[in-house]
Motif scaffolding. Structure first.
Motif, PDB file in Angstrom:
ATOM      1  N   GLU A 123       0.822  -1.197   0.000  1.00  0.00           N
ATOM      2  CA  GLU A 123       0.000   0.000   0.000  1.00  0.00           C
ATOM      3  C   GLU A 123       0.859   1.252   0.000  1.00  0.00           C
ATOM      4  O   GLU A 123       1.878   1.325   0.682  1.00  0.00           O
ATOM      5  CB  GLU A 123      -0.922   0.025   1.222  1.00  0.00           C
ATOM      6  N   SER A 124       0.448   2.220  -0.789  1.00  0.00           N
ATOM      7  CA  SER A 124       1.159   3.488  -0.843  1.00  0.00           C
ATOM      8  C   SER A 124       0.149   4.625  -0.744  1.00  0.00           C
ATOM      9  O   SER A 124      -0.975   4.516  -1.232  1.00  0.00           O
ATOM     10  CB  SER A 124       1.945   3.605  -2.155  1.00  0.00           C
ATOM     11  N   GLU A 125       0.564   5.726  -0.109  1.00  0.00           N
ATOM     12  CA  GLU A 125      -0.286   6.906  -0.007  1.00  0.00           C
ATOM     13  C   GLU A 125      -0.498   7.521  -1.386  1.00  0.00           C
ATOM     14  O   GLU A 125       0.415   7.571  -2.202  1.00  0.00           O
ATOM     15  CB  GLU A 125       0.382   7.926   0.918  1.00  0.00           C
ATOM     16  N   ALA A 126      -1.704   8.000  -1.625  1.00  0.00           N
ATOM     17  CA  ALA A 126      -2.013   8.654  -2.894  1.00  0.00           C
ATOM     18  C   ALA A 126      -3.095   9.700  -2.646  1.00  0.00           C
ATOM     19  O   ALA A 126      -3.691   9.758  -1.564  1.00  0.00           O
ATOM     20  CB  ALA A 126      -2.476   7.635  -3.934  1.00  0.00           C
ATOM     21  N   PHE A 127      -3.338  10.536  -3.657  1.00  0.00           N
ATOM     22  CA  PHE A 127      -4.339  11.579  -3.542  1.00  0.00           C
ATOM     23  C   PHE A 127      -5.156  11.651  -4.830  1.00  0.00           C
ATOM     24  O   PHE A 127      -4.632  11.424  -5.921  1.00  0.00           O
ATOM     25  CB  PHE A 127      -3.684  12.943  -3.284  1.00  0.00           C
ATOM     26  N   VAL A 128      -6.440  11.945  -4.683  1.00  0.00           N
ATOM     27  CA  VAL A 128      -7.320  12.144  -5.823  1.00  0.00           C
ATOM     28  C   VAL A 128      -7.559  13.645  -5.971  1.00  0.00           C
ATOM     29  O   VAL A 128      -8.020  14.310  -5.038  1.00  0.00           O
ATOM     30  CB  VAL A 128      -8.656  11.410  -5.629  1.00  0.00           C
ATOM     31  N   VAL A 129      -7.199  14.192  -7.130  1.00  0.00           N
ATOM     32  CA  VAL A 129      -7.376  15.616  -7.415  1.00  0.00           C
ATOM     33  C   VAL A 129      -8.160  15.738  -8.706  1.00  0.00           C
ATOM     34  O   VAL A 129      -7.719  15.277  -9.756  1.00  0.00           O
ATOM     35  CB  VAL A 129      -6.010  16.335  -7.550  1.00  0.00           C
ATOM     36  N   ASP A 130      -9.335  16.329  -8.622  1.00  0.00           N
ATOM     37  CA  ASP A 130     -10.177  16.515  -9.809  1.00  0.00           C
ATOM     38  C   ASP A 130     -10.402  15.202 -10.558  1.00  0.00           C
ATOM     39  O   ASP A 130     -10.382  15.165 -11.793  1.00  0.00           O
ATOM     40  CB  ASP A 130      -9.559  17.552 -10.759  1.00  0.00           C
ATOM     41  N   GLY A 131     -10.593  14.107  -9.822  1.00  0.00           N
ATOM     42  CA  GLY A 131     -10.892  12.823 -10.430  1.00  0.00           C
ATOM     43  C   GLY A 131      -9.687  12.009 -10.845  1.00  0.00           C
ATOM     44  O   GLY A 131      -9.814  10.842 -11.211  1.00  0.00           O
ATOM     45  N   ASP A 132      -8.486  12.602 -10.817  1.00  0.00           N
ATOM     46  CA  ASP A 132      -7.266  11.883 -11.169  1.00  0.00           C
ATOM     47  C   ASP A 132      -6.526  11.462  -9.907  1.00  0.00           C
ATOM     48  O   ASP A 132      -6.506  12.187  -8.912  1.00  0.00           O
ATOM     49  CB  ASP A 132      -6.335  12.768 -12.015  1.00  0.00           C
ATOM     50  N   THR A 133      -5.901  10.280  -9.965  1.00  0.00           N
ATOM     51  CA  THR A 133      -5.161   9.767  -8.817  1.00  0.00           C
ATOM     52  C   THR A 133      -3.674  10.024  -8.979  1.00  0.00           C
ATOM     53  O   THR A 133      -3.081   9.699 -10.007  1.00  0.00           O
ATOM     54  CB  THR A 133      -5.410   8.246  -8.654  1.00  0.00           C
ATOM     55  N   TYR A 134      -3.078  10.605  -7.948  1.00  0.00           N
ATOM     56  CA  TYR A 134      -1.654  10.913  -7.933  1.00  0.00           C
ATOM     57  C   TYR A 134      -0.967  10.048  -6.890  1.00  0.00           C
ATOM     58  O   TYR A 134      -1.463   9.893  -5.780  1.00  0.00           O
ATOM     59  CB  TYR A 134      -1.419  12.393  -7.601  1.00  0.00           C
ATOM     60  N   VAL A 135       0.185   9.469  -7.255  1.00  0.00           N
ATOM     61  CA  VAL A 135       0.938   8.620  -6.334  1.00  0.00           C
ATOM     62  C   VAL A 135       2.260   9.293  -5.988  1.00  0.00           C
ATOM     63  O   VAL A 135       2.789  10.098  -6.752  1.00  0.00           O
ATOM     64  CB  VAL A 135       1.206   7.218  -6.937  1.00  0.00           C
ATOM     65  N   ASN A 136       2.782   8.936  -4.825  1.00  0.00           N
ATOM     66  CA  ASN A 136       4.027   9.509  -4.352  1.00  0.00           C
ATOM     67  C   ASN A 136       5.180   9.070  -5.240  1.00  0.00           C
ATOM     68  O   ASN A 136       5.347   7.888  -5.518  1.00  0.00           O
ATOM     69  CB  ASN A 136       4.257   9.029  -2.904  1.00  0.00           C
ATOM     70  N   TRP A 137       5.996  10.028  -5.665  1.00  0.00           N
ATOM     71  CA  TRP A 137       7.121   9.716  -6.543  1.00  0.00           C
ATOM     72  C   TRP A 137       8.036   8.672  -5.907  1.00  0.00           C
ATOM     73  O   TRP A 137       8.510   7.743  -6.563  1.00  0.00           O
ATOM     74  CB  TRP A 137       7.906  10.995  -6.833  1.00  0.00           C
ATOM     75  N   ALA A 138       8.289   8.795  -4.605  1.00  0.00           N
ATOM     76  CA  ALA A 138       9.188   7.857  -3.931  1.00  0.00           C
ATOM     77  C   ALA A 138       8.665   6.430  -3.999  1.00  0.00           C
ATOM     78  O   ALA A 138       9.429   5.468  -4.008  1.00  0.00           O
ATOM     79  CB  ALA A 138       9.387   8.278  -2.476  1.00  0.00           C
ATOM     80  N   ALA A 139       7.343   6.271  -4.061  1.00  0.00           N
ATOM     81  CA  ALA A 139       6.761   4.930  -4.094  1.00  0.00           C
ATOM     82  C   ALA A 139       6.979   4.236  -5.433  1.00  0.00           C
ATOM     83  O   ALA A 139       6.775   3.028  -5.561  1.00  0.00           O
ATOM     84  CB  ALA A 139       5.261   5.004  -3.803  1.00  0.00           C
ATOM     85  N   LEU A 140       7.422   4.983  -6.457  1.00  0.00           N
ATOM     86  CA  LEU A 140       7.600   4.406  -7.785  1.00  0.00           C
ATOM     87  C   LEU A 140       9.013   3.860  -8.010  1.00  0.00           C
ATOM     88  O   LEU A 140       9.302   3.316  -9.069  1.00  0.00           O
ATOM     89  CB  LEU A 140       7.291   5.463  -8.855  1.00  0.00           C
ATOM     90  N   LYS A 141       9.877   3.997  -7.024  1.00  0.00           N
ATOM     91  CA  LYS A 141      11.235   3.494  -7.181  1.00  0.00           C
ATOM     92  C   LYS A 141      11.228   1.979  -7.374  1.00  0.00           C
ATOM     93  O   LYS A 141      10.471   1.252  -6.738  1.00  0.00           O
ATOM     94  CB  LYS A 141      12.076   3.856  -5.947  1.00  0.00           C
ATOM     95  N   ASN A 142      12.112   1.520  -8.261  1.00  0.00           N
ATOM     96  CA  ASN A 142      12.292   0.080  -8.510  1.00  0.00           C
ATOM     97  C   ASN A 142      11.046  -0.597  -9.066  1.00  0.00           C
ATOM     98  O   ASN A 142      10.842  -1.800  -8.882  1.00  0.00           O
ATOM     99  CB  ASN A 142      12.724  -0.651  -7.227  1.00  0.00           C
ATOM    100  N   ILE A 143      10.213   0.173  -9.746  1.00  0.00           N
ATOM    101  CA  ILE A 143       9.021  -0.412 -10.378  1.00  0.00           C
ATOM    102  C   ILE A 143       9.277  -0.548 -11.869  1.00  0.00           C
ATOM    103  O   ILE A 143       9.894   0.311 -12.489  1.00  0.00           O
ATOM    104  CB  ILE A 143       7.776   0.469 -10.123  1.00  0.00           C
ATOM    105  N   GLY A 144       8.778  -1.617 -12.436  1.00  0.00           N
ATOM    106  CA  GLY A 144       9.017  -1.875 -13.850  1.00  0.00           C
ATOM    107  C   GLY A 144       7.852  -1.478 -14.724  1.00  0.00           C
ATOM    108  O   GLY A 144       7.337  -0.375 -14.655  1.00  0.00           O
TER     109      GLY A 144
END
Length: 322
Positions: free
Chosen positions: A282-303
């Motif tokens: 699980e990672s923290e995220a935010f919904v802004v105007d219907g779009d979901t934003y995820v924390n940049w740090a949470a994307l490390k080492n993702i393919g």
């Protein structure tokens, strides 16, 4: 209304009439917050911007108020001017912005219904523009004589009442958030950081300093500042929330994890907190105007993103890099 307690947070409010304020000395003297006059109607207070910055630098919780002149402008125009002034001075990060309603020629001839309509419209416009809860500053007498108290029970209250052990109830209103309990020359009030013969007002928050910080977060909501960042040579929209940067999931690319911040600030927006799953965690995220934003740090080492769609639980499916 409430009886004040000895552990309640102390603060002042000030304007250009107060003169120079040493906010560091104020903080060392046991004060927790300071509220400055940002506008007299639509006219900016000449010292507000510098004092607002100095308040934060001293470690005090800061706030701002606007003197209401409802015969001069609409509530919407007044709120818009307040937003512009606060944002240009550093933004909303402390006490809720207050509208100051008092006796005088600016309200003379207006009915309690008209005045209450104007105040509620100001509060609503503040919420619509920046997602921040507004507050009403006024006296007990003004509420009962010039407003409709039953319509204001949902608005945070900063009450003015002097020479009493606690403020009296104002019609159906029996609670306050802040109490301005004294005003006068500092030669009598003895506030550190202010010249002896300058005017100053004393206030308390109905709670401890820790409770004040918690309340400020609650009334301000989660504030996100739109910015732009460069990913793989492409400029994409992002949001800064606190010291974190959130990118729109579909714009990340997942090839270059380095962010080159452009820091182009625009008006703030309120966002909704949520959670997403990134590689099963699980990672923290935010919904802004219907779009979901995820924390940049949470994307490390993702393919590779194998399923970029968002289901009802905001659960992303990704495949790790080999």
């Amino acid at each position: 209304m409430q009886t004040p307690q000895s552990n309640w947070a102390k603060g002042i409010d000030y304007s250009s009439n107060t003169g120079t304020v040493d906010f560091v000395a104020l903080a060392k003297g046991g004060y927790t917050f300071a509220i400055g006059r940002a506008l007299y109607g639509l006219s900016p207070d000449t010292t507000f911007a510098s004092n607002y910055a100095a308040t934060k630098q001293a470690g005090l919780i800061r706030g701002a108020y606007q003197f209401a002149r409802p015969k001069l402008s609409t509530a919407q125009a007044a709120a818009a001017a307040m937003v512009k002034t606060i944002e240009s001075a550093g933004g909303f990060d402390g006490l809720p912005p207050a509208i100051d309603a008092e006796y005088g020629s600016d309200v003379q001839g207006l009915s309690p219904e008209e005045l209450t309509d104007w105040i509620l419209a100001w509060v609503a416009e503040m919420k619509a523009l920046v997602g921040v809860q507004g507050m009403l500053y006024t006296s007990t007498a003004f509420i009962t004589e010039c407003l409709q108290p039953q319509r204001l029970k949902g608005v945070p209250l900063w009450i003015s009442s002097y020479g009493v052990s606690q403020p009296a109830n104002a019609g159906s209103i029996t609670q306050y958030n802040l109490w301005q309990h004294a005003a006068g020359l500092n030669s009598q009030l003895k506030v550190p950081g202010i010249a002896p013969y300058n005017q100053i007002d004393l206030n308390v928050f109905a709670g401890t300093g820790a409770e004040l910080k918690s309340w400020c977060k609650e009334v301000n909501g989660v504030q996100a500042t739109p910015i732009q960042v460069v990913v793989n040579g492409q400029t994409v929209d992002a949001y800064a929330i606190g010291d974190q940067v959130y990118l729109l999931w579909k714009d990340t690319g997942l090839q270059d994890k380095k962010v080159d911040n452009v820091w182009h600030f625009e008006p703030q927006h309120q966002v909704i907190e949520t959670k997403v799953k990134v590689n099963g965690a699980e990672s923290e995220a935010f919904v802004v105007d219907g779009d979901t934003y995820v924390n940049w740090a949470a994307l490390k080492n993702i393919g590779t993103v194998t399923d970029p769609k968002i289901n009802g639980e905001f659960n992303f499916t990704v495949t790790p890099s080999k």
